[in-house]
Design an enzyme around this catalytic site. Structure first.
Site, short mmCIF file in Angstrom:
data_model
loop_
_atom_site.label_atom_id
_atom_site.label_comp_id
_atom_site.label_asym_id
_atom_site.label_seq_id
_atom_site.Cartn_x
_atom_site.Cartn_y
_atom_site.Cartn_z
N GLU A 1 -11.34 -0.99 9.26
CA GLU A 1 -10.85 -2.32 9.66
C GLU A 1 -11.68 -3.09 10.73
O GLU A 1 -11.44 -3.45 11.68
CB GLU A 1 -9.64 -1.86 10.58
CG GLU A 1 -8.71 -1.28 9.62
CD GLU A 1 -7.48 -0.41 10.53
OE1 GLU A 1 -7.33 -0.82 11.45
OE2 GLU A 1 -6.55 0.50 9.86
N ASN B 1 -13.31 1.16 4.72
CA ASN B 1 -11.85 1.13 4.79
C ASN B 1 -11.06 0.32 5.32
O ASN B 1 -11.29 -0.21 6.60
CB ASN B 1 -11.50 2.63 5.38
CG ASN B 1 -10.08 3.21 4.93
OD1 ASN B 1 -9.59 3.11 3.61
ND2 ASN B 1 -9.25 3.61 5.79
N HIS C 1 -1.08 -0.16 2.82
CA HIS C 1 0.16 -0.08 3.84
C HIS C 1 0.87 -1.33 3.20
O HIS C 1 0.66 -2.56 3.72
CB HIS C 1 -0.26 -0.08 5.17
CG HIS C 1 -0.90 0.86 5.79
ND1 HIS C 1 -0.21 2.33 5.68
CD2 HIS C 1 -1.88 1.32 6.11
CE1 HIS C 1 -0.78 3.03 6.49
NE2 HIS C 1 -2.26 2.45 6.64
N GLU D 1 -4.15 5.20 2.21
CA GLU D 1 -3.37 5.40 3.14
C GLU D 1 -1.84 4.74 2.70
O GLU D 1 -1.23 4.22 3.51
CB GLU D 1 -3.67 4.51 4.46
CG GLU D 1 -4.84 4.99 5.05
CD GLU D 1 -5.20 4.60 6.48
OE1 GLU D 1 -4.26 3.92 7.06
OE2 GLU D 1 -6.57 4.45 6.91
N ASP E 1 1.60 3.60 1.94
CA ASP E 1 3.03 3.89 2.11
C ASP E 1 3.77 2.32 2.09
O ASP E 1 2.79 1.53 2.09
CB ASP E 1 3.45 4.51 3.67
CG ASP E 1 2.50 3.96 4.95
OD1 ASP E 1 1.99 2.74 4.63
OD2 ASP E 1 2.63 4.29 5.82
#
Ligand code: 9MR
Length: 397
Positions: free
Chosen positions: A170, A216, A258, A289, A291
């Site tokens: 990030e 990432n 996400h 990651e 979701d």
């Protein structure tokens, strides 16, 4: 004659089982792909299916299902928190490896690969570090050497045990940040300038010659306008292309995934296009990651199925889009969910105004949701020519 026919049938059965990479059917036990785990089905494509692991839940005697599902359904694991700097070095110079070591040992017992998360991030830093910088007792030159030592210490300890390292996480701003023009954001860029990204990859490679080294980030699932001033995927693409051009040892880009059902999100072709473009640079990719959260409206909270069902379906559709796109790109090595049960998910604790949840593939009672079934179907009903087995990249020097 009979024998020859019998042998031919046997060969076909063995070949079919080989293709499916599954237990051959027998009279007693016909092969049923829907009864296979995600990890077994992923293996048919060489795709690793993973989850972030909450170490407290993993160790909780009251949570046997948590441990079973981690073990049975996934072929790669990521520490949700315990490999972050604040966990590893809570006081200066004193590393506590216990929880991170436990994750690595569990993965070994379960025959799983490990995604290391994370070497450099602006968040979850130890207080001694951020306080020291804030009060001036740590200057930028010392900060740089502290970062180098941290990367070297952690990557060396787990040398040979980590499949993919999230080396830098990030680093790039979002259009809603100030200034809105995309830029290198956060603690490390502010103190060390954007050069810390290349440094981090070089230091990680020096400490671990075998791990695949990843950048990432979130909100890089698909390209937008193509203008790096406001298209984060383009900004990251230009960044990693620049790193490669300068010989920086980066192996992959992790797209976190996400998502929320209240947003527009993407279709499979847009996401596959992004993965193909990163692959075109010679990089691996991964969803790291995933979701897909939803607003917990009053109706959802009251159990109104007319409000719940569309959210569960939209969530499943988004898992499907990302997984199908990953399957379509042989350099997409793994698909990791950020927690697998709503019982242990970061979402409700982070998004509470208005409340959000329902983000994972099992409900709070460990019942698989529609999203789990759709992931399974994606893995079952895929194969050549458009879904091929994964490439096996060599770590870049
Ligand atoms: O899931 C993690 C949660 O338990 C922590 O409180 C949070 C702290 O920022 O970090 C969460 O994990 C993040 C991951 O490390 C990096 N990408 C975003 C994830 C969700 O915030």
């Amino acid at each position: 004659m009979m024998l020859r026919r019998w042998m031919a049938a046997g060969l076909v059965a063995v070949a079919t089982a080989g293709v499916l990479n599954a237990v051959p059917a027998t009279a007693q036990r016909p092969y049923d792909p829907t009864a296979q785990s995600l990890r077994a089905l992923g293996q048919r494509h060489g795709l690793y299916v993973g989850t972030a692991v909450d170490m407290a839940a993993l160790a909780d005697p009251a949570e046997p299902r948590y441990r079973e599902i981690v073990r049975d359904e996934f072929s790669t694991v990521t520490a949700e928190n315990v490999m972050k700097w604040e966990s590893l070095e809570p006081t200066r110079g004193n590393y506590d490896w216990s929880a991170a070591d436990e994750l690595v040992a569990t993965a070994r017992r379960n025959g799983q690969k490990v995604r290391g998360h994370v070497l450099v991030w602006h968040s979850q830093l130890p207080k001694w570090l951020t306080d020291g910088v804030a009060d001036g007792s740590i200057d930028n030159a010392e900060l740089r050497s502290i970062l180098r030592r941290h990367i070297t210490t952690v990557a060396s300890r787990y040398r040979g045990k980590i499949w993919q390292w999230d080396v830098v996480n990030e680093a790039v701003s979002d259009p809603w940040d100030t200034p809105s023009t995309l830029h290198y954001k956060g603690f490390w860029a502010e103190h060390l300038g954007p050069g810390y990204v290349a440094d981090a990859f070089r230091w990680a490679r020096a400490a671990d010659p075998t791990a695949l080294l990843f950048y990432n980030d979130y909100n890089i699932e698909a390209f937008g306008s193509g203008d790096p001033a406001n298209d984060k995927t383009q900004f990251v693409f230009d960044m990693v292309k620049g790193l490669l051009g300068r010989g920086v040892p980066i192996d992959g880009v992790g797209s976190q995934g996400h998502l929320g059902t209240q947003y527009g999100n993407y279709d499979t072709l847009q996401v596959a296009d992004a993965l193909h473009r990163f692959a075109g640079l010679g990089l691996s990719t991964a969803f790291t990651e995933v979701d897909v959260r939803s607003r917990l409206t009053d109706g959802v909270q009251a159990g109104d199925s007319e409000e719940i069902n569309p959210r569960l379906q939209a969530s499943a559709a988004n898992f499907h889009v990302l997984l199908q796109a990953c399957l379509a790109e042989p350099r997409c090595l793994s698909f990791t969910v950020w927690g697998f049960t709503d019982r242990h998910s970061w979402v409700p604790g982070t998004f509470d105004d208005p409340p959000q949840g329902l983000a994972t593939i099992y409900d709070e009672n460990y019942q698989p949701k529609r999203s789990y079934q759709l992931m399974k179907a994606d893995l079952i009903y895929a194969g050549p020519p458009y879904v091929r087995t994964r490439a096996t990249p060599k770590p870049r020097r």
